[in-house]
Write an enzyme that holds these catalytic residues in place. Structure first.
Site, PDB file in Angstrom:
ATOM      1  N   ALA A   1      -5.510  -2.208   5.328  1.00 52.59           N
ATOM      2  CA  ALA A   1      -6.815  -1.719   5.787  1.00 52.59           C
ATOM      3  C   ALA A   1      -7.759  -1.610   4.601  1.00 52.59           C
ATOM      4  CB  ALA A   1      -6.654  -0.336   6.427  1.00 52.59           C
TER       5      ALA A   1
ATOM      6  N   GLY B   1       0.831  -1.208   0.000  1.00 53.47           N
ATOM      7  CA  GLY B   1       0.000   0.000   0.000  1.00 53.47           C
ATOM      8  C   GLY B   1       0.861   1.253   0.000  1.00 53.47           C
TER       9      GLY B   1
ATOM     10  N   ASP C   1      -7.580 -14.144   7.677  1.00 52.33           N
ATOM     11  CA  ASP C   1      -7.407 -15.583   7.871  1.00 52.33           C
ATOM     12  C   ASP C   1      -6.346 -15.835   8.961  1.00 52.33           C
ATOM     13  OD1 ASP C   1      -6.781 -18.252   7.663  1.00 52.33           O
ATOM     14  OD2 ASP C   1      -6.748 -18.285   5.462  1.00 52.33           O
ATOM     15  N   PHE C   2      -6.827 -16.117  10.168  1.00 53.33           N
ATOM     16  CA  PHE C   2      -5.893 -16.272  11.285  1.00 53.33           C
ATOM     17  C   PHE C   2      -4.876 -17.388  11.031  1.00 53.33           C
ATOM     18  CE2 PHE C   2      -4.416 -17.971  15.317  1.00 53.33           C
ATOM     19  CZ  PHE C   2      -3.955 -16.820  15.940  1.00 53.33           C
TER      20      PHE C   2
ATOM     21  N   THR D   1      -6.913   6.337  12.410  1.00 52.81           N
ATOM     22  CA  THR D   1      -7.245   7.539  11.641  1.00 52.81           C
ATOM     23  C   THR D   1      -7.945   8.636  12.452  1.00 52.81           C
ATOM     24  OG1 THR D   1      -8.733   8.263   9.856  1.00 52.81           O
ATOM     25  CG2 THR D   1      -9.354   6.276  10.964  1.00 52.81           C
TER      26      THR D   1
ATOM     27  N   TRP E   1      -4.747  12.521   6.523  1.00 53.10           N
ATOM     28  CA  TRP E   1      -4.419  13.205   5.258  1.00 53.10           C
ATOM     29  C   TRP E   1      -3.057  12.755   4.705  1.00 53.10           C
ATOM     30  CZ3 TRP E   1      -6.047  19.091   5.072  1.00 53.10           C
ATOM     31  CH2 TRP E   1      -7.334  19.252   5.574  1.00 53.10           C
TER      32      TRP E   1
ATOM     33  N   LYS F   1     -12.783   1.516  11.718  1.00 50.09           N
ATOM     34  CA  LYS F   1     -11.419   1.718  12.235  1.00 50.09           C
ATOM     35  C   LYS F   1     -11.461   1.810  13.763  1.00 50.09           C
ATOM     36  CE  LYS F   1      -7.982   2.473  10.149  1.00 50.09           C
ATOM     37  NZ  LYS F   1      -6.913   1.546   9.664  1.00 50.09           N
TER      38      LYS F   1
ATOM     39  N   TYR G   1     -16.232   4.022   7.484  1.00 50.08           N
ATOM     40  CA  TYR G   1     -14.767   3.859   7.570  1.00 50.08           C
ATOM     41  C   TYR G   1     -14.288   4.163   8.994  1.00 50.08           C
ATOM     42  CZ  TYR G   1      -9.810   5.105   6.951  1.00 50.08           C
ATOM     43  OH  TYR G   1      -8.449   5.211   7.091  1.00 50.08           O
TER      44      TYR G   1
HETATM   45  N1  LIG Z   1      -4.544   7.377   3.191  1.00 53.89           N
HETATM   46  C1  LIG Z   1      -4.870   8.224   4.144  1.00 53.89           C
HETATM   47  O1  LIG Z   1      -5.065   9.439   3.930  1.00 53.89           O
HETATM   48  C2  LIG Z   1      -5.008   7.727   5.569  1.00 53.89           C
HETATM   49  C3  LIG Z   1      -5.407   8.640   6.559  1.00 53.89           C
HETATM   50  C4  LIG Z   1      -5.507   8.187   7.886  1.00 53.89           C
HETATM   51  C5  LIG Z   1      -5.217   6.866   8.182  1.00 53.89           C
HETATM   52  N2  LIG Z   1      -4.861   6.004   7.189  1.00 53.89           N
HETATM   53  C6  LIG Z   1      -4.569   4.610   7.550  1.00 53.89           C
HETATM   54  O2  LIG Z   1      -3.226   4.359   7.168  1.00 53.89           O
HETATM   55  C7  LIG Z   1      -3.074   2.971   6.818  1.00 53.89           C
HETATM   56  C8  LIG Z   1      -2.393   2.873   5.471  1.00 53.89           C
HETATM   57  O3  LIG Z   1      -3.204   3.513   4.495  1.00 53.89           O
HETATM   58  P1  LIG Z   1      -2.820   3.525   2.946  1.00 53.89           P
HETATM   59  O4  LIG Z   1      -3.476   4.743   2.376  1.00 53.89           O
HETATM   60  O5  LIG Z   1      -1.379   3.279   2.769  1.00 53.89           O
HETATM   61  O6  LIG Z   1      -3.637   2.251   2.455  1.00 53.89           O
HETATM   62  P2  LIG Z   1      -3.634   1.524   1.028  1.00 53.89           P
HETATM   63  O7  LIG Z   1      -2.704   2.217   0.084  1.00 53.89           O
HETATM   64  O8  LIG Z   1      -5.064   1.364   0.637  1.00 53.89           O
HETATM   65  O9  LIG Z   1      -3.005   0.102   1.363  1.00 53.89           O
HETATM   66  C9  LIG Z   1      -3.692  -0.895   2.034  1.00 53.89           C
HETATM   67  C10 LIG Z   1      -3.054  -2.214   1.674  1.00 53.89           C
HETATM   68  O10 LIG Z   1      -3.747  -3.252   2.373  1.00 53.89           O
HETATM   69  C11 LIG Z   1      -3.825  -4.367   1.503  1.00 53.89           C
HETATM   70  N3  LIG Z   1      -4.886  -5.311   1.866  1.00 53.89           N
HETATM   71  C12 LIG Z   1      -6.197  -5.242   1.557  1.00 53.89           C
HETATM   72  N4  LIG Z   1      -6.842  -6.327   2.023  1.00 53.89           N
HETATM   73  C13 LIG Z   1      -5.921  -7.100   2.655  1.00 53.89           C
HETATM   74  C14 LIG Z   1      -5.981  -8.336   3.340  1.00 53.89           C
HETATM   75  N5  LIG Z   1      -7.130  -9.018   3.472  1.00 53.89           N
HETATM   76  N6  LIG Z   1      -4.841  -8.828   3.871  1.00 53.89           N
HETATM   77  C15 LIG Z   1      -3.662  -8.163   3.748  1.00 53.89           C
HETATM   78  N7  LIG Z   1      -3.547  -6.984   3.099  1.00 53.89           N
HETATM   79  C16 LIG Z   1      -4.659  -6.456   2.558  1.00 53.89           C
HETATM   80  C17 LIG Z   1      -4.129  -3.703   0.170  1.00 53.89           C
HETATM   81  O11 LIG Z   1      -3.941  -4.620  -0.879  1.00 53.89           O
HETATM   82  P3  LIG Z   1      -4.882  -4.558  -2.200  1.00 53.89           P
HETATM   83  O12 LIG Z   1      -4.549  -3.269  -2.870  1.00 53.89           O
HETATM   84  O13 LIG Z   1      -4.479  -5.775  -2.944  1.00 53.89           O
HETATM   85  O14 LIG Z   1      -6.308  -4.589  -1.716  1.00 53.89           O
HETATM   86  C18 LIG Z   1      -3.141  -2.562   0.173  1.00 53.89           C
HETATM   87  O15 LIG Z   1      -1.882  -2.944  -0.331  1.00 53.89           O
HETATM   88  C19 LIG Z   1      -4.475   2.384   6.908  1.00 53.89           C
HETATM   89  O16 LIG Z   1      -4.642   1.779   8.152  1.00 53.89           O
HETATM   90  C20 LIG Z   1      -5.398   3.592   6.805  1.00 53.89           C
HETATM   91  O17 LIG Z   1      -6.634   3.361   7.445  1.00 53.89           O
HETATM   92  C21 LIG Z   1      -4.751   6.405   5.893  1.00 53.89           C
END
Ligand SMILES: NC(=O)c1ccc[n+]([C@@H]2O[C@H](COP(=O)([O-])OP(=O)(O)OC[C@H]3O[C@@H](n4cnc5c(N)ncnc54)[C@H](OP(=O)(O)O)[C@@H]3O)[C@@H](O)[C@H]2O)c1
Length: 299
Positions: free
Chosen positions: A58, A9, A37-38, A99, A148, A127, A123
């Site tokens: 996530a 991600g 999947d535990f 978040t 953000w 979370k 969401y």
């Molecule tokens: N982006 C923001 O602005 C933001 C803000 C506040 C908090 N956050 C938090 O920061 C964290 C990282 O966010 P991000 O934006 O980097 O997220 P992201 O780019 O959407 O990456 C999430 C990763 O999780 C993988 N994933 C999905 N289902 C899965 C599963 N069952 N088992 C294992 N991996 C799985 C996804 O793979 P696939 O692509 O193959 O589905 C993806 O590679 C998250 O917890 C998010 O809630 C993000």
């Protein structure tokens, strides 16, 4: 050996770079070892001498979550529960990312970790459930609430706005949501510091920490600074694009966004003895970096 879950991600990619830079041994997995999947998680960990788990996986599609509630809950609540259960079983610390969306946006000054949560969408709700699930399963956790985020390897606001400004006469950006943009580099270095301190034998209080860059701005302010810095870096081909402010109500989205989500970062800064970077400085780090992906701003 650190196990980084969600390594493909946007944040996960940056955490990989930071761990490598800090010579921290790690192994990464993404959806091929599902957090739902535990036994798959347990099977993967077996024989690897895992000493720390970091979860960046996530369900992050905020608007889609409003109509995909069950799956969002699986990924954001049950997934972290599985990881926390395994972390407890292995006897290792667990860092998880949460978040600002766990808050309703009604505050008017930086929100501390003690502020009661009150999510306004699916969401944020899921979370928040994930945070609780972790605390139910293990006590050795660090939940880092951030906001953000933008990073080199993902679709994000910075790339989107440069692309939009280069292709339009004007863009409209909401000016009634306040928060702090955060470079994934900032959050990744906090993660590496926590791992470094704990593996170096220092005690570090468990719990929830707020981690973003410093400052308090709107998306409109952010866009103006992106325009300025992108122009300075020679990335703005259409310098005449006008950035206009607008209200959130002019662009209704399926999920409601918190109007105010500036997090109070004093706890993490005091605990780690660090000063987090200002949002403008972090944006400069991003725009000036060799890792800035110019393909993402092409039309
Ligand atoms: N982006 C923001 O602005 C933001 C803000 C506040 C908090 N956050 C938090 O920061 C964290 C990282 O966010 P991000 O934006 O980097 O997220 P992201 O780019 O959407 O990456 C999430 C990763 O999780 C993988 N994933 C999905 N289902 C899965 C599963 N069952 N088992 C294992 N991996 C799985 C996804 O793979 P696939 O692509 O193959 O589905 C993806 O590679 C998250 O917890 C998010 O809630 C993000």
């Amino acid at each position: 050996m650190v196990w980084l879950i969600g390594n493909k991600g946007m944040l996960g990619n940056e955490v990989c770079r930071t761990l490598s830079k800090n010579n921290i041994d790690f192994v990464g997995t993404d959806s091929e070892v599902s957090i739902l999947d535990f036994s798959a998680l347990e099977g993967f960990a077996s024989g690897k001498n895992i000493s720390f788990i970091v979860n960046c996986a996530a369900y992050t599609a905020v608007d889609k979550a409003e109509s995909d509630i069950d799956f969002a809950r699986e990924l954001n609540a049950n997934g972290p529960r599985n990881i926390a259960r395994l972390a407890k079983k292995l006897g290792v610390p667990f860092i998880h990312i949460s978040t600002d969306y766990v808050f309703d946006g009604s505050a008017s000054s930086p929100i501390s970790e003690e502020t009661p949560i009150k999510p306004v969408g699916v969401y944020g709700e899921t979370k928040a459930e994930g945070e609780k699930a972790i605390a139910d399963e293990t006590s050795d956790f660090y939940i880092l609430r951030t906001a953000w985020l933008y990073g080199f390897s993902g679709k994000n606001f910075v790339y989107t706005m440069i692309r939009a400004m280069n292709s339009h006469e004007s863009v409209k950006v909401v000016n009634d949501q306040k928060g702090t943009p955060t470079n994934c580099v900032t959050l990744s270095s906090v993660i590496a510091k926590i791992i470094g301190k704990r593996t170096g034998g220092e005690s570090l209080p468990n719990g929830i920490y707020h981690v973003t860059d410093l400052g308090e701005i709107t998306w409109f302010d952010f866009t103006n600074e992106i325009k300025k810095q992108a122009a300075e870096a020679g990335l703005l081909t259409n310098k005449n694009c006008v950035v206009n402010p607008c209200y959130t109500s002019e662009y209704p989205t399926p999920a409601k966004r918190p109007a105010y989500s500036v997090l109070d970062k004093s706890k993490i800064q005091k605990t780690l003895g660090i000063v987090l970077p200002d949002w403008k400085e972090s944006l400069k780090t991003f725009i000036d970096s060799a890792l800035f992906d110019k393909k993402r701003i092409e039309l």
